[in-house]
Design a protein around this motif. Structure first.
Motif, PDB file in Angstrom:
ATOM      1  N   UNK A   1      48.004  42.437  41.469  1.00  0.00           N
ATOM      2  CA  UNK A   1      47.871  42.228  40.029  1.00  0.00           C
ATOM      3  C   UNK A   1      47.722  40.749  39.685  1.00  0.00           C
ATOM      4  N   UNK A   2      46.648  40.434  38.991  1.00  0.00           N
ATOM      5  CA  UNK A   2      46.452  39.049  38.550  1.00  0.00           C
ATOM      6  C   UNK A   2      47.532  38.624  37.582  1.00  0.00           C
ATOM      7  N   UNK A   3      48.025  39.544  36.771  1.00  0.00           N
ATOM      8  CA  UNK A   3      49.012  39.212  35.755  1.00  0.00           C
ATOM      9  C   UNK A   3      50.346  38.789  36.387  1.00  0.00           C
ATOM     10  N   UNK A   4      50.565  39.145  37.657  1.00  0.00           N
ATOM     11  CA  UNK A   4      51.778  38.719  38.352  1.00  0.00           C
ATOM     12  C   UNK A   4      51.581  37.378  39.058  1.00  0.00           C
ATOM     13  N   UNK A   5      50.343  36.951  39.189  1.00  0.00           N
ATOM     14  CA  UNK A   5      50.054  35.669  39.835  1.00  0.00           C
ATOM     15  C   UNK A   5      49.883  34.542  38.830  1.00  0.00           C
ATOM     16  N   UNK A   6      49.552  34.912  37.591  1.00  0.00           N
ATOM     17  CA  UNK A   6      49.231  33.924  36.561  1.00  0.00           C
ATOM     18  C   UNK A   6      50.002  34.278  35.298  1.00  0.00           C
ATOM     19  N   UNK A   7      50.707  33.321  34.738  1.00  0.00           N
ATOM     20  CA  UNK A   7      51.420  33.519  33.481  1.00  0.00           C
ATOM     21  C   UNK A   7      51.049  32.391  32.525  1.00  0.00           C
TER      22      UNK A   7
ATOM     23  N   UNK B   1      53.600  52.197  38.063  1.00  0.00           N
ATOM     24  CA  UNK B   1      53.276  53.326  37.213  1.00  0.00           C
ATOM     25  C   UNK B   1      53.192  53.028  35.739  1.00  0.00           C
ATOM     26  N   UNK B   2      53.141  51.756  35.358  1.00  0.00           N
ATOM     27  CA  UNK B   2      53.050  51.408  33.937  1.00  0.00           C
ATOM     28  C   UNK B   2      51.832  50.537  33.634  1.00  0.00           C
ATOM     29  N   UNK B   3      51.017  50.241  34.648  1.00  0.00           N
ATOM     30  CA  UNK B   3      49.986  49.221  34.529  1.00  0.00           C
ATOM     31  C   UNK B   3      48.661  49.725  35.086  1.00  0.00           C
ATOM     32  N   UNK B   4      47.585  49.415  34.379  1.00  0.00           N
ATOM     33  CA  UNK B   4      46.223  49.645  34.875  1.00  0.00           C
ATOM     34  C   UNK B   4      45.531  48.295  34.936  1.00  0.00           C
ATOM     35  N   UNK B   5      44.924  47.974  36.070  1.00  0.00           N
ATOM     36  CA  UNK B   5      44.172  46.727  36.174  1.00  0.00           C
ATOM     37  C   UNK B   5      42.690  47.018  36.347  1.00  0.00           C
ATOM     38  N   UNK B   6      41.871  46.322  35.566  1.00  0.00           N
ATOM     39  CA  UNK B   6      40.415  46.353  35.688  1.00  0.00           C
ATOM     40  C   UNK B   6      39.956  44.973  36.127  1.00  0.00           C
ATOM     41  N   UNK B   7      38.955  44.930  36.990  1.00  0.00           N
ATOM     42  CA  UNK B   7      38.472  43.638  37.468  1.00  0.00           C
ATOM     43  C   UNK B   7      37.016  43.747  37.900  1.00  0.00           C
ATOM     44  N   UNK B   8      36.281  42.653  37.720  1.00  0.00           N
ATOM     45  CA  UNK B   8      34.904  42.605  38.212  1.00  0.00           C
ATOM     46  C   UNK B   8      34.774  41.745  39.468  1.00  0.00           C
ATOM     47  N   UNK B   9      35.896  41.414  40.088  1.00  0.00           N
ATOM     48  CA  UNK B   9      35.880  40.569  41.288  1.00  0.00           C
ATOM     49  C   UNK B   9      35.831  41.384  42.569  1.00  0.00           C
ATOM     50  N   UNK B  10      35.776  42.703  42.446  1.00  0.00           N
ATOM     51  CA  UNK B  10      35.759  43.554  43.623  1.00  0.00           C
ATOM     52  C   UNK B  10      37.157  43.887  44.087  1.00  0.00           C
ATOM     53  N   UNK B  11      37.249  44.444  45.295  1.00  0.00           N
ATOM     54  CA  UNK B  11      38.537  44.907  45.797  1.00  0.00           C
ATOM     55  C   UNK B  11      38.530  44.877  47.315  1.00  0.00           C
TER      56      UNK B  11
ATOM     57  N   UNK C   1      47.849  49.845  24.223  1.00  0.00           N
ATOM     58  CA  UNK C   1      48.345  49.153  25.407  1.00  0.00           C
ATOM     59  C   UNK C   1      48.638  47.707  25.040  1.00  0.00           C
ATOM     60  N   UNK C   2      49.500  47.077  25.817  1.00  0.00           N
ATOM     61  CA  UNK C   2      49.596  45.626  25.793  1.00  0.00           C
ATOM     62  C   UNK C   2      48.576  45.108  26.799  1.00  0.00           C
TER      63      UNK C   2
ATOM     64  N   UNK D   1      41.553  42.417  33.612  1.00  0.00           N
ATOM     65  CA  UNK D   1      42.142  42.967  32.394  1.00  0.00           C
ATOM     66  C   UNK D   1      43.261  43.926  32.796  1.00  0.00           C
ATOM     67  N   UNK D   2      44.463  43.644  32.311  1.00  0.00           N
ATOM     68  CA  UNK D   2      45.633  44.464  32.619  1.00  0.00           C
ATOM     69  C   UNK D   2      46.082  45.192  31.361  1.00  0.00           C
ATOM     70  N   UNK D   3      46.214  46.502  31.463  1.00  0.00           N
ATOM     71  CA  UNK D   3      46.686  47.323  30.347  1.00  0.00           C
ATOM     72  C   UNK D   3      48.059  47.864  30.714  1.00  0.00           C
ATOM     73  N   UNK D   4      49.067  47.518  29.933  1.00  0.00           N
ATOM     74  CA  UNK D   4      50.437  47.926  30.234  1.00  0.00           C
ATOM     75  C   UNK D   4      50.948  48.895  29.168  1.00  0.00           C
ATOM     76  N   UNK D   5      51.602  49.947  29.652  1.00  0.00           N
ATOM     77  CA  UNK D   5      52.207  50.954  28.787  1.00  0.00           C
ATOM     78  C   UNK D   5      53.617  51.208  29.289  1.00  0.00           C
TER      79      UNK D   5
END
Length: 282
Positions: free
Chosen positions: A7-13, A181-191, A30-31, A54-58
């Motif tokens: 998760x990018x959101x855990x690497x960058x604040x 189980x509370x987070x969805x991550x979307x990215x265009x950088x691949x996987x 979502x947040x 893009x991270x969507x948190x619920x």
């Protein structure tokens, strides 16, 4: 960064935002946190390459919220912002026989595949189908089942079908238990499948596949050493045994999260359909 996470959101604040990295927040159901990284100079420091995350948190993806329709539609708008016009290939990564790794195959089972329909239906039905985007969907298993890297399978299929973009769905790893189980991550950088649990395989990216690769995933696992490091700030002794931790309601999480993502993908790719149309298909 010493801990393992996809998760990018855990690497960058907002507190440690370097130049060349931009963070924006929004969202109704979502947040939503959007992180844009301008170049690849941060790959070694924060573990993320150039791209948009893009991270969507619920509060919980394993239950059906009263706002489920709104969540699906908001997710579809976020996915749609990544997807170009034209044919789309949806690939589900993971092992359907191992529940925490089954998200990708389960999502694919809920994606409306339309590429073949015009060849099979009559003229009246074909007239209706002109409003539907051509979509192909498959889940190819994992290396241990097939002897073939997922990236090799996806590249081979993409070379034959020539889609405008590839949507890849997969289970992810996180470092914060609250994001399981509370987070969805979307990215265009691949996987890179399995990278979050140190089982990295060949990457799937635009550089490798020749077309944009949009990654969609949910964190379903975290390893115990990462939990300890995240809570204490100290790296555990590598000689200590480690284990992968997953939520106790993982069966329900995979089923409901995969349905939500499937709905989001269908609504994003088929704007002529509304939520009730998509719901009626599955």
């Amino acid at each position: 960064m010493g801990f393992r996470t996809d998760l990018a959101v855990e690497s960058i604040t907002p507190e440690n935002l370097p130049d060349g990295v931009h963070l924006h927040k929004r969202g109704e159901y979502f947040e939503i946190t959007e992180i844009v990284i301008d170049d690849d100079s941060f790959t070694d420091t924060i573990g993320k390459r150039r791209g948009r995350y893009v991270t969507l948190e619920s509060s919980d993806l394993s239950r059906f919220s009263d706002d489920y329709e709104g969540m699906a539609e908001e997710l579809s708008r976020e996915i749609g912002a990544f997807v170009p016009e034209g044919d789309i290939l949806v690939a589900g990564l993971g092992n359907s026989d191992i529940t925490p790794d089954a998200l990708g195959p389960r999502v694919v089972s809920k994606v409306l595949a339309t590429r073949h329909l015009r060849d099979e239906l009559d003229a009246e039905e074909e007239k209706f189908l002109t409003s539907l985007r051509r979509v192909s969907a498959f889940a190819g298993g994992v290396l241990g089942q097939t002897g073939i890297e997922s990236a090799e399978i996806v590249r081979a299929i993409a070379a034959e079908l020539k889609p405008s973009a590839i949507i890849v769905t997969d289970a992810l790893a996180c470092s914060d238990i609250s994001r399981l189980g509370t987070t969805i991550q979307l990215s265009d950088s691949g996987i890179s499948p399995g990278s979050g649990v140190s089982n990295s395989r060949r990457e799937l990216s635009e550089a490798v596949c020749g077309v944009p690769v949009i990654a969609v995933g949910v964190p379903t696992v975290v390893d115990m050493h990462t939990i300890v490091q995240n809570l204490t700030g100290e790296k555990p002794d590598s000689r200590l045994p480690n284990m992968i931790v997953t939520p106790r309601d993982i069966d329900r999480l995979i089923e409901r999260a995969s349905q939500l993502i499937g709905f989001g993908i269908n609504l994003a790719l088929q704007p002529s359909l509304d939520f009730d149309d998509v719901k009626g298909l599955f």
